[in-house]
Design a protein around this motif. Sequence first.
Motif, mmCIF file in Angstrom:
data_model
loop_
_atom_site.group_PDB
_atom_site.id
_atom_site.type_symbol
_atom_site.label_atom_id
_atom_site.label_comp_id
_atom_site.label_asym_id
_atom_site.label_seq_id
_atom_site.Cartn_x
_atom_site.Cartn_y
_atom_site.Cartn_z
ATOM 1 N N PRO A 243 -12.028 8.181 9.181
ATOM 2 C CA PRO A 243 -10.768 7.390 9.614
ATOM 3 C C PRO A 243 -10.036 6.459 9.868
ATOM 4 C CG PRO A 243 -11.159 9.984 10.505
ATOM 5 C CD PRO A 243 -12.242 9.507 10.007
ATOM 6 N N GLU A 244 -11.252 5.953 10.985
ATOM 7 C CA GLU A 244 -10.413 4.596 11.824
ATOM 8 C C GLU A 244 -10.837 3.233 11.267
ATOM 9 O OE1 GLU A 244 -15.012 6.054 12.956
ATOM 10 O OE2 GLU A 244 -12.817 7.068 13.109
ATOM 11 N N GLN A 245 -11.768 3.364 10.038
ATOM 12 C CA GLN A 245 -12.258 1.939 9.820
ATOM 13 C C GLN A 245 -11.137 2.480 7.489
ATOM 14 O OE1 GLN A 245 -16.474 3.012 8.200
ATOM 15 N NE2 GLN A 245 -15.989 0.478 7.394
ATOM 16 N N TYR A 246 -11.207 3.464 7.237
ATOM 17 C CA TYR A 246 -10.295 3.770 6.688
ATOM 18 C C TYR A 246 -8.617 2.983 7.079
ATOM 19 C CZ TYR A 246 -7.730 5.398 2.155
ATOM 20 O OH TYR A 246 -6.940 5.549 0.650
ATOM 21 N N GLN A 247 -8.273 3.312 7.600
ATOM 22 C CA GLN A 247 -7.150 3.006 8.420
ATOM 23 C C GLN A 247 -7.310 1.392 9.063
ATOM 24 O OE1 GLN A 247 -3.971 4.267 9.575
ATOM 25 N NE2 GLN A 247 -3.456 2.791 10.032
ATOM 26 N N LEU A 248 -8.158 1.194 9.181
ATOM 27 C CA LEU A 248 -8.594 -0.513 9.482
ATOM 28 C C LEU A 248 -8.578 -1.220 7.802
ATOM 29 C CD1 LEU A 248 -9.254 -2.840 10.837
ATOM 30 C CD2 LEU A 248 -11.132 -2.894 10.913
ATOM 31 N N LEU A 249 -8.857 -0.947 6.721
ATOM 32 C CA LEU A 249 -8.838 -2.005 6.122
ATOM 33 C C LEU A 249 -7.816 -1.101 4.745
ATOM 34 C CD1 LEU A 249 -13.205 -0.970 5.336
ATOM 35 C CD2 LEU A 249 -12.064 -2.880 5.972
ATOM 36 N N LEU A 250 -7.850 -0.122 5.121
ATOM 37 C CA LEU A 250 -6.459 0.076 4.207
ATOM 38 C C LEU A 250 -4.817 0.009 4.932
ATOM 39 C CD1 LEU A 250 -7.711 0.999 1.264
ATOM 40 C CD2 LEU A 250 -8.578 1.632 2.615
ATOM 41 N N GLY A 251 -4.920 -0.135 6.119
ATOM 42 C CA GLY A 251 -3.796 0.032 6.402
ATOM 43 C C GLY A 251 -3.723 -1.039 7.036
ATOM 44 N N GLN B 107 1.088 -1.210 0.086
ATOM 45 C CA GLN B 107 0.361 -0.168 0.162
ATOM 46 C C GLN B 107 0.990 1.061 0.097
ATOM 47 O OE1 GLN B 107 -2.690 0.219 0.132
ATOM 48 N NE2 GLN B 107 -4.112 -0.697 1.231
ATOM 49 N N PRO B 108 0.321 2.545 -0.692
ATOM 50 C CA PRO B 108 1.507 3.597 -0.324
ATOM 51 C C PRO B 108 1.094 3.804 0.769
ATOM 52 C CG PRO B 108 -0.010 3.126 -2.061
ATOM 53 C CD PRO B 108 -0.311 2.270 -1.400
ATOM 54 N N PRO B 109 1.895 5.268 1.203
ATOM 55 C CA PRO B 109 1.836 5.328 2.660
ATOM 56 C C PRO B 109 0.413 6.331 3.166
ATOM 57 C CG PRO B 109 3.722 6.799 1.698
ATOM 58 C CD PRO B 109 2.454 5.537 0.501
ATOM 59 N N MET B 110 -0.503 6.346 4.129
ATOM 60 C CA MET B 110 -1.050 6.906 4.191
ATOM 61 C C MET B 110 -2.023 8.374 4.411
ATOM 62 S SD MET B 110 -2.882 3.705 5.184
ATOM 63 C CE MET B 110 -4.368 4.406 5.719
ATOM 64 N N ASP B 111 -1.079 8.895 4.082
ATOM 65 C CA ASP B 111 -0.865 10.114 3.343
ATOM 66 C C ASP B 111 -0.705 10.494 2.158
ATOM 67 O OD1 ASP B 111 1.722 9.877 3.464
ATOM 68 O OD2 ASP B 111 2.568 11.619 5.071
ATOM 69 N N THR B 112 -0.773 9.313 1.375
ATOM 70 C CA THR B 112 -0.495 9.338 -0.083
ATOM 71 C C THR B 112 -1.660 10.887 -0.467
ATOM 72 O OG1 THR B 112 -1.342 8.761 -2.108
ATOM 73 C CG2 THR B 112 -2.673 7.815 -0.887
ATOM 74 N N PRO B 113 -0.966 12.417 -1.623
ATOM 75 C CA PRO B 113 -2.021 12.820 -1.833
ATOM 76 C C PRO B 113 -2.810 12.427 -3.463
ATOM 77 C CG PRO B 113 0.166 13.125 -3.318
ATOM 78 C CD PRO B 113 0.224 12.095 -2.028
ATOM 79 N N GLU B 114 -3.203 10.882 -3.312
ATOM 80 C CA GLU B 114 -4.017 10.364 -4.667
ATOM 81 C C GLU B 114 -4.775 10.476 -4.471
ATOM 82 O OE1 GLU B 114 -2.690 10.619 -8.063
ATOM 83 O OE2 GLU B 114 -1.006 11.007 -6.804
ATOM 84 N N PRO B 115 -6.584 10.427 -4.854
ATOM 85 C CA PRO B 115 -7.680 9.816 -4.410
ATOM 86 C C PRO B 115 -7.932 9.161 -3.739
ATOM 87 C CG PRO B 115 -7.373 10.233 -6.788
ATOM 88 C CD PRO B 115 -6.155 10.320 -6.557
ATOM 89 N N ARG B 116 -8.697 8.995 -2.731
ATOM 90 C CA ARG B 116 -8.878 8.274 -1.943
ATOM 91 C C ARG B 116 -10.601 7.978 -1.405
ATOM 92 N NH1 ARG B 116 -5.219 9.085 2.990
ATOM 93 N NH2 ARG B 116 -6.545 8.280 4.183
#
Length: 241
Positions: free
Chosen positions: A205-213, A191-200
């Motif tokens: 935030p907590e769900q994004y971190q869980l599923l994409l992290g 995965q790219p870094p969590m602070d990527t500027p690309e579309p997301r």
Amino acid sequence: MSSSSSPNLHPRGVHHLALTTTDIKKQLQFFNDVLGMPLKALYWMHGVEGYFHGFLELGPESYVAFVAGPGVSGDIQYGVTHSGSPMTPVTGGTMQHVAFAVDNYDDLLAMRNRVRSRGVHVMGPLDHGFCQSIYFAGPESLSLEISCGRNIDARAWIDPEVVELCGISDEELERLKSPEPYHAPEAPVPQPPMDTPEPRMHLPPEQYQLLLGSSDEKVWELLSESTPPVVVDPAAEAANG
């Protein structure tokens, strides 16, 4: 999970177009009766409590899907939520209209007749050069099109004036016409870094971190639901004739 590699890897079609609805029965009946598309799936949407998912078949690998649930709004605002026609604007990132394909002009005329026979107004056919089309509306102000035509000739249909208005350089245009081949590595790409500027995706935030992290294997384990709601026994069906 499986992976695929190719010297020029890209999607080869649309598996399904998902549209929200406040009346899934009405949408399923319209696409079934007016356009002749068979219902292939209707079930509780995976991972989204209280929502239904319905799939109508365009072809064995292509579907129109509908999503219905308690959070879906019926507040249509033309120019914001809906275009209302293929000639009017709508908010960026939303569907302006969708065009379904038929094989040839005779089939296009047959679909025009079918749609009109159901009491729906049809505009067209129109000749766009690389395709011919008819236009009509679906429930909840969907803007729909049916087209025939394939193999667009980029030499004839990329307008230099429009290219310039879009701010596309000659180098960028060549890259757009002939994307660089992608050679898939043997190892999975992290995965790219969590602070990527690309579309997301827009998630808490907590769900994004869980599923994409999390690892792909963890997400597969958390969210996959591969068992159909109805158990089909081919052997029993064959025995019953």
